[in-house]
Design a protein around this motif. Structure first.
Motif, PDB file in Angstrom:
ATOM      1  N   ILE A 238      -4.999   2.765   9.364  1.00  0.00           N
ATOM      2  CA  ILE A 238      -6.451   2.967   8.453  1.00  0.00           C
ATOM      3  C   ILE A 238      -6.912   2.180   7.408  1.00  0.00           C
ATOM      4  O   ILE A 238      -7.669   1.418   7.514  1.00  0.00           O
ATOM      5  CB  ILE A 238      -6.621   4.349   8.239  1.00  0.00           C
ATOM      6  CG1 ILE A 238      -6.480   5.514   9.620  1.00  0.00           C
ATOM      7  CG2 ILE A 238      -7.792   4.752   7.383  1.00  0.00           C
ATOM      8  CD1 ILE A 238      -6.636   6.987   9.068  1.00  0.00           C
ATOM      9  N   ASN A 239      -5.759   1.763   6.748  1.00  0.00           N
ATOM     10  CA  ASN A 239      -5.988   1.033   5.536  1.00  0.00           C
ATOM     11  C   ASN A 239      -6.152  -0.502   6.066  1.00  0.00           C
ATOM     12  O   ASN A 239      -6.864  -1.213   5.482  1.00  0.00           O
ATOM     13  CB  ASN A 239      -4.546   0.947   5.103  1.00  0.00           C
ATOM     14  CG  ASN A 239      -4.356  -0.250   3.756  1.00  0.00           C
ATOM     15  OD1 ASN A 239      -5.459  -0.052   2.712  1.00  0.00           O
ATOM     16  ND2 ASN A 239      -3.791  -0.974   4.040  1.00  0.00           N
ATOM     17  N   THR A 240      -5.560  -0.973   7.143  1.00  0.00           N
ATOM     18  CA  THR A 240      -5.558  -2.236   7.642  1.00  0.00           C
ATOM     19  C   THR A 240      -7.125  -2.634   8.253  1.00  0.00           C
ATOM     20  O   THR A 240      -7.752  -3.339   8.217  1.00  0.00           O
ATOM     21  CB  THR A 240      -4.802  -2.537   8.878  1.00  0.00           C
ATOM     22  OG1 THR A 240      -3.484  -2.240   8.438  1.00  0.00           O
ATOM     23  CG2 THR A 240      -4.778  -3.975   9.329  1.00  0.00           C
ATOM     24  N   LYS A 241      -7.673  -1.435   8.981  1.00  0.00           N
ATOM     25  CA  LYS A 241      -9.050  -1.356   9.488  1.00  0.00           C
ATOM     26  C   LYS A 241      -9.914  -1.324   8.277  1.00  0.00           C
ATOM     27  O   LYS A 241     -11.232  -2.276   8.468  1.00  0.00           O
ATOM     28  CB  LYS A 241      -9.232  -0.074  10.541  1.00  0.00           C
ATOM     29  CG  LYS A 241     -10.545   0.247  10.587  1.00  0.00           C
ATOM     30  CD  LYS A 241     -10.994  -0.908  11.705  1.00  0.00           C
ATOM     31  CE  LYS A 241     -12.518  -0.595  12.366  1.00  0.00           C
ATOM     32  NZ  LYS A 241     -13.195  -1.697  12.929  1.00  0.00           N
ATOM     33  N   GLY A 242      -9.679  -0.737   7.351  1.00  0.00           N
ATOM     34  CA  GLY A 242     -10.556  -0.495   6.181  1.00  0.00           C
ATOM     35  C   GLY A 242     -10.561  -1.768   5.393  1.00  0.00           C
ATOM     36  O   GLY A 242     -11.882  -2.292   4.923  1.00  0.00           O
ATOM     37  N   LYS A 243      -9.422  -2.619   5.168  1.00  0.00           N
ATOM     38  CA  LYS A 243      -9.530  -3.716   4.344  1.00  0.00           C
ATOM     39  C   LYS A 243      -9.868  -5.018   5.169  1.00  0.00           C
ATOM     40  O   LYS A 243     -10.191  -5.828   4.529  1.00  0.00           O
ATOM     41  CB  LYS A 243      -8.091  -3.844   3.407  1.00  0.00           C
ATOM     42  CG  LYS A 243      -8.196  -4.866   2.501  1.00  0.00           C
ATOM     43  CD  LYS A 243      -6.784  -4.843   1.729  1.00  0.00           C
ATOM     44  CE  LYS A 243      -6.630  -6.155   0.655  1.00  0.00           C
ATOM     45  NZ  LYS A 243      -5.391  -5.929  -0.067  1.00  0.00           N
TER      46      LYS A 243
ATOM     47  N   ASN B  84     -10.657  -5.178   8.455  1.00  0.00           N
ATOM     48  CA  ASN B  84     -11.663  -4.828   9.798  1.00  0.00           C
ATOM     49  C   ASN B  84     -10.777  -5.257  11.081  1.00  0.00           C
ATOM     50  O   ASN B  84     -11.322  -5.964  12.016  1.00  0.00           O
ATOM     51  CB  ASN B  84     -12.935  -5.516   9.638  1.00  0.00           C
ATOM     52  CG  ASN B  84     -13.761  -5.074  10.585  1.00  0.00           C
ATOM     53  OD1 ASN B  84     -13.805  -3.897  11.175  1.00  0.00           O
ATOM     54  ND2 ASN B  84     -14.760  -6.028  11.088  1.00  0.00           N
TER      55      ASN B  84
ATOM     56  N   TYR C  81       0.954  -1.206  -0.141  1.00  0.00           N
ATOM     57  CA  TYR C  81      -0.107  -0.048   0.003  1.00  0.00           C
ATOM     58  C   TYR C  81       0.607   1.419   0.036  1.00  0.00           C
ATOM     59  O   TYR C  81       0.570   2.259  -0.916  1.00  0.00           O
ATOM     60  CB  TYR C  81      -0.891   0.017   1.232  1.00  0.00           C
ATOM     61  CG  TYR C  81      -1.662   1.222   1.366  1.00  0.00           C
ATOM     62  CD1 TYR C  81      -2.584   1.600   0.307  1.00  0.00           C
ATOM     63  CD2 TYR C  81      -1.526   2.020   2.631  1.00  0.00           C
ATOM     64  CE1 TYR C  81      -3.485   2.828   0.696  1.00  0.00           C
ATOM     65  CE2 TYR C  81      -2.517   2.942   2.944  1.00  0.00           C
ATOM     66  CZ  TYR C  81      -3.238   3.550   1.760  1.00  0.00           C
ATOM     67  OH  TYR C  81      -3.931   4.652   2.155  1.00  0.00           O
TER      68      TYR C  81
ATOM     69  N   GLU D 155      -8.177  -3.797  13.984  1.00  0.00           N
ATOM     70  CA  GLU D 155      -7.947  -2.884  14.756  1.00  0.00           C
ATOM     71  C   GLU D 155      -6.520  -2.963  15.388  1.00  0.00           C
ATOM     72  O   GLU D 155      -6.018  -3.901  15.976  1.00  0.00           O
ATOM     73  CB  GLU D 155      -8.724  -2.545  16.130  1.00  0.00           C
ATOM     74  CG  GLU D 155     -10.144  -2.142  15.840  1.00  0.00           C
ATOM     75  CD  GLU D 155     -10.344  -0.571  15.278  1.00  0.00           C
ATOM     76  OE1 GLU D 155      -9.288   0.105  15.187  1.00  0.00           O
ATOM     77  OE2 GLU D 155     -11.361  -0.008  15.340  1.00  0.00           O
TER      78      GLU D 155
END
Length: 427
Positions: A41-46, A48, A26, A50
């Protein structure tokens, strides 16, 4: 598997090695370095999942670096074997070009990656790269500090040389023992002659050092533009070679003298007499016999070295390998290695397509044009690599189709191009 073998993963974690790789990709496909918060944020968005930015930062370890290195090492060992066989190319097993590129990094890394000093940054990176221009096979790819010297590195890949290879080396790699090893392996080399290497002719069974200023006067008076001589190079580690002597135009000679004086004045150095005595010529050495390749072909083949400069340009301008924000050492090495992974995947696809298209059309694809197009689709590649490469084949086929038109290598005005050099006739 690689993650556990390198010690990067010791147990199952919610932030898996795939997520770690994805966060690096990324960052790598972006034109700007991503912040740790953006990676979180990318890890959370892709996925889910935390994870704090501190949690991600803790994953940049020596084991993390080893994990990423094993990925592109595995790719190197599985390279495709397809090459262009045309013109003088068919005379050699491989045509290997080796060079290095250097760039500055944040001064906080001076301990791990010392820079060259002076007006340059206190920290810097040197990437050594060797590849076969016929097939694209990568023979060497290594990352080190900017203080690394090409002469020291010259011997590192000698063990990988095969009989029938042609090695093209710049002045920085001009080391007589290396030339001897290449010759002993039944391989060939073409190199510029370093100013500090003595050159002798055997006259009446006696070695006489060549007087280059005297030779310049003789060639000028007799209107000789090029000579080929069998000579002995080196004072202690002597070696017989063929010396190609190209007389430079007067305008170029004056330009060289002027630039040398300016550089010496800027650095506070005195003029090197050995260099100034040879400023009149372009000097090449080779162990290729004249019955195999005539002098004018030798000098033109050497021009292929500028292909590596184009490659380094794509690395920096398209993949941003030299444009990384300040960060800790382990994160920098992880990110550099992932960018090299992307570069290698794109390079493998490009070279396979270049060979395929040349066989069908006798036309060559442009490195720069193709890499720009492939890079535009690298975000898709990122998702494929983190999904067990399920759609890699279809992605490769689709990108390969895109490269079949509007990506041709164009000849520059008044300059001999890659195609012309490659198709030179041999005896």
């Amino acid at each position: 598997m690689h993650a556990f073998k390198t010690g990067f993963c010791k147990r199952v974690s919610k932030f898996s090695h795939i997520m770690f790789l994805d966060s690096l990709l990324y960052d790598a496909v972006s034109s700007n370095t991503k912040s740790l918060n953006a990676l979180s944020i990318n890890t959370k968005g892709k996925y889910n999942i935390e994870i704090t930015k501190q949690g991600i930062d803790q994953r940049y370890t020596p084991e993390g670096v080893k994990y990423v290195q094993t990925l592109w090492s595995a790719l190197l060992s599985a390279q495709l074997n397809r090459s262009i066989e045309a013109g003088w190319f068919s005379e050699f097993e491989r045509v290997l070009i080796k060079d290095s590129t250097k760039f500055e990094v944040s001064g906080n890394l001076a301990k791990q990656l010392p820079g060259t000093g002076g007006s340059a940054s206190k920290a810097g990176v040197c990437i050594q790269y060797e590849f076969d221009i016929k097939s694209g096979e990568v023979n060497d790819l290594s990352i080190g500090p900017a203080t690394s010297h090409d002469k020291s590195d010259a011997k590192n890949t000698l063990g990988k040389i095969r009989k029938g290879d042609l090695i093209l080396r710049d002045l920085g790699y001009s080391v007589i023992p290396c030339f001897k090893t290449i010759n002993e392996k039944g391989a060939y080399f073409i190199s510029r002659l370093a100013a500090n290497i003595l050159v002798f002719e055997r006259i009446n069974n006696e070695l006489i050092e060549i007087d280059f200023p005297k030779l310049y006067k003789k060639m000028t008076v007799c209107n000789i533009k090029r000579l080929s001589k069998n000579v002995i190079i080196g004072d202690k580690a002597q070696m017989p070679v063929r010396l190609i002597i190209d007389l430079m135009p007067e305008q170029e000679i004056n330009k060289r003298k002027r630039q040398t004086k300016e550089n010496n004045k800027e650095r506070g150095h005195k003029a090197n007499s050995k260099f100034m005595n040879r400023v009149y010529f372009n000097l090449f050495i080779t162990n290729i016999d004249e019955t195999m390749l005539e002098p004018k072909i030798i000098t033109r083949i050497y021009k292929l070295r500028w292909q590596v400069e184009i490659i380094f340009k794509t690395w920096k301008s398209i993949f941003g390998i030299a444009s990384i924000s300040p960060m800790k050492y382990e994160r920098l090495m992880c990110l550099l290695n992932v960018r090299l992974l992307l570069i290698l995947i794109n390079w493998e696809l490009f070279m396979h397509k270049r060979c395929q298209v040349f066989e069908a059309t006798q036309k060559l694809l442009s490195i720069m044009k193709c890499f720009k197009t492939m890079h535009e689709h690298n975000n898709e590649l990122r998702h494929i690599l983190t999904d067990n490469c399920k759609k890699l084949s279809s992605w490769s086929q689709r990108i390969s189709k895109l490269l079949e038109s509007k990506h041709w290598l164009e000849k520059k005005n008044k300059k001999i191009g890659f195609m012309e050099i490659m198709m030179l006739n041999v005896f």
